[in-house]
Design a protein around this motif. Structure first.
Motif, PDB file in Angstrom:
ATOM      1  N   UNK A 139       0.852  -1.187   0.000  1.00  0.00           N
ATOM      2  CA  UNK A 139       0.000   0.000   0.000  1.00  0.00           C
ATOM      3  C   UNK A 139       0.891   1.241   0.000  1.00  0.00           C
ATOM      4  N   UNK A 140       0.336   2.429  -0.278  1.00  0.00           N
ATOM      5  CA  UNK A 140       1.162   3.648  -0.240  1.00  0.00           C
ATOM      6  C   UNK A 140       1.953   3.749   1.053  1.00  0.00           C
ATOM      7  N   UNK A 141       3.212   4.130   0.900  1.00  0.00           N
ATOM      8  CA  UNK A 141       4.126   4.200   2.036  1.00  0.00           C
ATOM      9  C   UNK A 141       5.017   2.979   2.153  1.00  0.00           C
ATOM     10  N   UNK A 142       4.761   1.939   1.350  1.00  0.00           N
ATOM     11  CA  UNK A 142       5.586   0.721   1.393  1.00  0.00           C
ATOM     12  C   UNK A 142       6.958   0.986   0.789  1.00  0.00           C
ATOM     13  N   UNK A 143       8.000   0.446   1.422  1.00  0.00           N
ATOM     14  CA  UNK A 143       9.376   0.619   0.971  1.00  0.00           C
ATOM     15  C   UNK A 143       9.727  -0.514   0.007  1.00  0.00           C
ATOM     16  N   UNK A 144       9.985  -0.152  -1.256  1.00  0.00           N
ATOM     17  CA  UNK A 144      10.224  -1.167  -2.271  1.00  0.00           C
ATOM     18  C   UNK A 144      11.621  -1.092  -2.893  1.00  0.00           C
ATOM     19  N   UNK A 145      12.552  -0.470  -2.214  1.00  0.00           N
ATOM     20  CA  UNK A 145      13.932  -0.510  -2.692  1.00  0.00           C
ATOM     21  C   UNK A 145      14.453  -1.936  -2.553  1.00  0.00           C
ATOM     22  N   UNK A 146      15.460  -2.282  -3.350  1.00  0.00           N
ATOM     23  CA  UNK A 146      16.016  -3.631  -3.281  1.00  0.00           C
ATOM     24  C   UNK A 146      16.608  -3.941  -1.915  1.00  0.00           C
ATOM     25  N   UNK A 147      17.088  -2.930  -1.221  1.00  0.00           N
ATOM     26  CA  UNK A 147      17.690  -3.165   0.097  1.00  0.00           C
ATOM     27  C   UNK A 147      16.656  -3.650   1.101  1.00  0.00           C
ATOM     28  N   UNK A 148      15.378  -3.318   0.871  1.00  0.00           N
ATOM     29  CA  UNK A 148      14.307  -3.716   1.785  1.00  0.00           C
ATOM     30  C   UNK A 148      13.472  -4.850   1.200  1.00  0.00           C
ATOM     31  N   UNK A 149      13.063  -4.690  -0.071  1.00  0.00           N
ATOM     32  CA  UNK A 149      12.102  -5.618  -0.680  1.00  0.00           C
ATOM     33  C   UNK A 149      12.737  -6.540  -1.712  1.00  0.00           C
ATOM     34  N   UNK A 150      14.050  -6.515  -1.860  1.00  0.00           N
ATOM     35  CA  UNK A 150      14.700  -7.374  -2.829  1.00  0.00           C
ATOM     36  C   UNK A 150      14.339  -7.014  -4.261  1.00  0.00           C
ATOM     37  N   UNK A 151      14.598  -7.923  -5.187  1.00  0.00           N
ATOM     38  CA  UNK A 151      14.289  -7.692  -6.592  1.00  0.00           C
ATOM     39  C   UNK A 151      12.773  -7.548  -6.765  1.00  0.00           C
ATOM     40  N   UNK A 152      12.340  -6.433  -7.343  1.00  0.00           N
ATOM     41  CA  UNK A 152      10.916  -6.211  -7.610  1.00  0.00           C
ATOM     42  C   UNK A 152      10.777  -5.182  -8.719  1.00  0.00           C
ATOM     43  N   UNK A 153       9.567  -5.025  -9.236  1.00  0.00           N
ATOM     44  CA  UNK A 153       9.364  -4.189 -10.412  1.00  0.00           C
ATOM     45  C   UNK A 153       9.652  -2.726 -10.220  1.00  0.00           C
ATOM     46  N   UNK A 154       9.702  -2.266  -8.978  1.00  0.00           N
ATOM     47  CA  UNK A 154       9.995  -0.851  -8.710  1.00  0.00           C
ATOM     48  C   UNK A 154      11.453  -0.662  -8.304  1.00  0.00           C
ATOM     49  N   UNK A 155      11.882  -1.349  -7.253  1.00  0.00           N
ATOM     50  CA  UNK A 155      13.261  -1.172  -6.787  1.00  0.00           C
ATOM     51  C   UNK A 155      14.288  -1.551  -7.830  1.00  0.00           C
ATOM     52  N   UNK A 156      14.021  -2.620  -8.590  1.00  0.00           N
ATOM     53  CA  UNK A 156      14.986  -3.066  -9.598  1.00  0.00           C
ATOM     54  C   UNK A 156      14.993  -2.131 -10.802  1.00  0.00           C
ATOM     55  N   UNK A 157      13.839  -1.598 -11.179  1.00  0.00           N
ATOM     56  CA  UNK A 157      13.798  -0.619 -12.274  1.00  0.00           C
ATOM     57  C   UNK A 157      14.628   0.612 -11.925  1.00  0.00           C
ATOM     58  N   UNK A 158      14.582   1.029 -10.673  1.00  0.00           N
ATOM     59  CA  UNK A 158      15.399   2.170 -10.241  1.00  0.00           C
ATOM     60  C   UNK A 158      16.881   1.813 -10.233  1.00  0.00           C
ATOM     61  N   UNK A 159      17.209   0.623  -9.751  1.00  0.00           N
ATOM     62  CA  UNK A 159      18.614   0.211  -9.688  1.00  0.00           C
ATOM     63  C   UNK A 159      19.202   0.056 -11.081  1.00  0.00           C
ATOM     64  N   UNK A 160      18.421  -0.503 -12.006  1.00  0.00           N
ATOM     65  CA  UNK A 160      18.889  -0.719 -13.374  1.00  0.00           C
ATOM     66  C   UNK A 160      18.758   0.532 -14.238  1.00  0.00           C
ATOM     67  N   UNK A 161      17.939   1.489 -13.755  1.00  0.00           N
ATOM     68  CA  UNK A 161      17.648   2.717 -14.529  1.00  0.00           C
ATOM     69  C   UNK A 161      17.074   2.384 -15.900  1.00  0.00           C
ATOM     70  N   UNK A 162      16.217   1.348 -15.932  1.00  0.00           N
ATOM     71  CA  UNK A 162      15.684   0.886 -17.211  1.00  0.00           C
ATOM     72  C   UNK A 162      14.453   0.015 -16.950  1.00  0.00           C
ATOM     73  N   UNK A 163      13.766  -0.312 -18.054  1.00  0.00           N
ATOM     74  CA  UNK A 163      12.624  -1.240 -17.963  1.00  0.00           C
ATOM     75  C   UNK A 163      13.096  -2.596 -17.450  1.00  0.00           C
ATOM     76  N   UNK A 164      12.309  -3.202 -16.566  1.00  0.00           N
ATOM     77  CA  UNK A 164      12.606  -4.552 -16.088  1.00  0.00           C
ATOM     78  C   UNK A 164      11.315  -5.352 -16.031  1.00  0.00           C
ATOM     79  N   UNK A 165      11.454  -6.660 -16.162  1.00  0.00           N
ATOM     80  CA  UNK A 165      10.338  -7.569 -15.891  1.00  0.00           C
ATOM     81  C   UNK A 165      10.830  -8.653 -14.944  1.00  0.00           C
ATOM     82  N   UNK A 166       9.997  -8.984 -13.977  1.00  0.00           N
ATOM     83  CA  UNK A 166      10.360  -9.972 -12.965  1.00  0.00           C
ATOM     84  C   UNK A 166       9.211 -10.965 -12.863  1.00  0.00           C
ATOM     85  N   UNK A 167       9.482 -12.205 -13.221  1.00  0.00           N
ATOM     86  CA  UNK A 167       8.444 -13.229 -13.327  1.00  0.00           C
ATOM     87  C   UNK A 167       8.367 -14.033 -12.034  1.00  0.00           C
ATOM     88  N   UNK A 168       7.263 -13.958 -11.352  1.00  0.00           N
ATOM     89  CA  UNK A 168       6.926 -14.734 -10.148  1.00  0.00           C
ATOM     90  C   UNK A 168       8.137 -14.961  -9.223  1.00  0.00           C
TER      91      UNK A 168
END
Length: 405
Positions: free
Chosen positions: A116-145
């Motif tokens: 929900x809003x306010x959730x921390x989705x950086x890779x340091x907290x939430x691991x590989x995910x569609x938001x934190x990883x897109x920021x880390x890679x600075x590019x489009x990413x897809x993460x399957x299940x």
């Protein structure tokens, strides 16, 4: 998609047992994301991500209200395209903190574990995910299940793409998560196109700011530039309408037609960006540095920018040059001069007239000559038209070879 999930499940089992990340089991960008997640201490066994306090979330949402409002229409388009699939469209800021979620009721409102809003989705907290990883890679990413680093995100396949402001700074990420890998794939092009549409909205806001500055400091230039600004904004609005139609076509499985519209919308957005860049160079109150420029390209860019004006006036613009011609000039001043020449020629040519633009090299002088000739419609003028001519220094051979034009 199934083999990706299977390999990732095995990679996760090995990692939780031994702490080793198996390169051959993961795609290269996912391997990098897992490695970053491991080094930053993310917990792979977590069932959900951490959150800000209620008061901190409220303050964040208030400070990011502009970004939320700009993205909201595109979030609804993406949600509509997902149809009846379990899904969520998410927006984060540049620090991977969730700002907004749009999706089906069961996923967004009835699930206690979904972010929900306010959730921390950086890779340091939430691991590989569609938001934190897109920021880390600075590019489009897809993460399957199971390619998600933490177990709580495994039911969803996610894709995300960073959003850039008019200065090309990353200001956030838009992401979509779906339960079905098939739905995930068909939404990719729509997501990318929507992200470009959102970035175009940032440009529109900058154009609005620029036109206010022009009105305050140079009111004589205001009207023609405001009319051009409105023209290019209308072209972008048409692209957004195409995306609205796409979202409905995808739901009823008219995928071929939908993809054609996505391509048209993307083309319109790229054209908007190009026209907006040309407009901003004309509208700039600053004097740029003289540099090698393609004179013939500048003229073509202006003809493209003036397309609506040309249509309304029923003027025919004809260009004459035998080859691309490069000159040394201040780009902003050159574009303003060319715009002034076009507008004056339109006035002299009147409705139904012809404007001839000729560019050639004056032999042995090192100059390029530009000629604007307005030819009124038949029977309107009793005098022969007189061209307006000016010259510019040519780029010499050395500069042509050593500068990118």
């Amino acid at each position: 998609m199934l083999h990706l999930a299977s390999d990732a499940l095995e990679a996760g089992r090995i990692y939780r047992s031994t702490g080793a990340i198996r390169t051959e089991k993961l795609r290269s960008d996912i391997y990098r994301a897992w490695e970053r997640s491991h080094c930053q201490g993310a917990n792979p066994c977590a069932l959900q991500a951490e959150k800000l306090s209620i008061i901190d979330t409220e303050r964040l949402l208030d400070s990011q209200s502009y970004l939320i409002n700009v993205v909201q229409p595109y979030g609804r388009i993406l949600s509509q395209a997902a149809g009846t699939e379990r899904h969520a469209v998410m927006l984060s800021n540049q620090e991977a903190i969730l700002l907004n979620v749009i999706g089906d009721k069961e996923t967004v409102h009835d699930s206690e574990s979904f972010p929900t809003p306010g959730t921390l989705l950086s890779e340091s907290v939430a691991g590989a995910n569609g938001i934190g990883t897109a920021l880390a890679e600075k590019d489009y990413v897809q993460i399957v299940s199971a390619e998600h680093f933490i177990e709580g995100f495994h039911p969803f396949s996610c894709q995300g793409i960073p959003l850039h402001n008019d200065k090309q700074e990353i200001v956030g990420v838009v992401s979509i998560s779906v339960r079905s890998p098939d739905a995930h794939q068909r939404l990719k092009e729509i997501l990318i196109c929507a992200s470009h549409g959102i970035e175009a909205e940032f440009l529109i806001a900058k154009l609005e700011k620029d036109i206010r500055q022009i009105l305050a400091s140079s009111p004589d230039d205001y009207q023609p530039l405001e009319e051009l600004r409105q023209d290019i904004i209308q072209s972008h609005n048409a692209a957004r309408l195409k995306l609205e139609v796409v979202s409905r076509m995808v739901v009823v499985n008219k995928l071929d037609y939908a993809m054609q519209l996505v391509q048209q919308a993307e083309k319109s957005i790229q054209l908007f960006r190009h026209r907006a860049d040309t407009w901003r160079n004309i509208a700039s109150l600053e004097t740029a540095i003289s540099q090698p420029l393609s004179l013939t390209k500048c003229i073509q860019d202006l003809i493209d920018l003036l397309a609506t004006e040309i249509t309304i006036r029923k003027v025919e613009v004809i260009t004459y040059w035998q080859e691309p011609i490069n000159v040394i000039s201040d780009q902003n001043s050159l574009l303003r001069k060319l715009l002034s020449c076009f507008l004056q020629a339109f006035e002299r040519g009147n409705t139904g007239g012809i404007v001839e633009v000729k560019v050639d090299k004056i032999q042995t002088s090192g100059l390029a000559r530009v000629s604007f000739l307005a030819i009124p419609a038949l029977g309107i003028s009793k005098t022969d038209p007189v061209p307006y001519i000016f010259t510019l220094p040519l780029v010499n051979n050395h500069l042509v070879n050593t500068h990118k034009i």
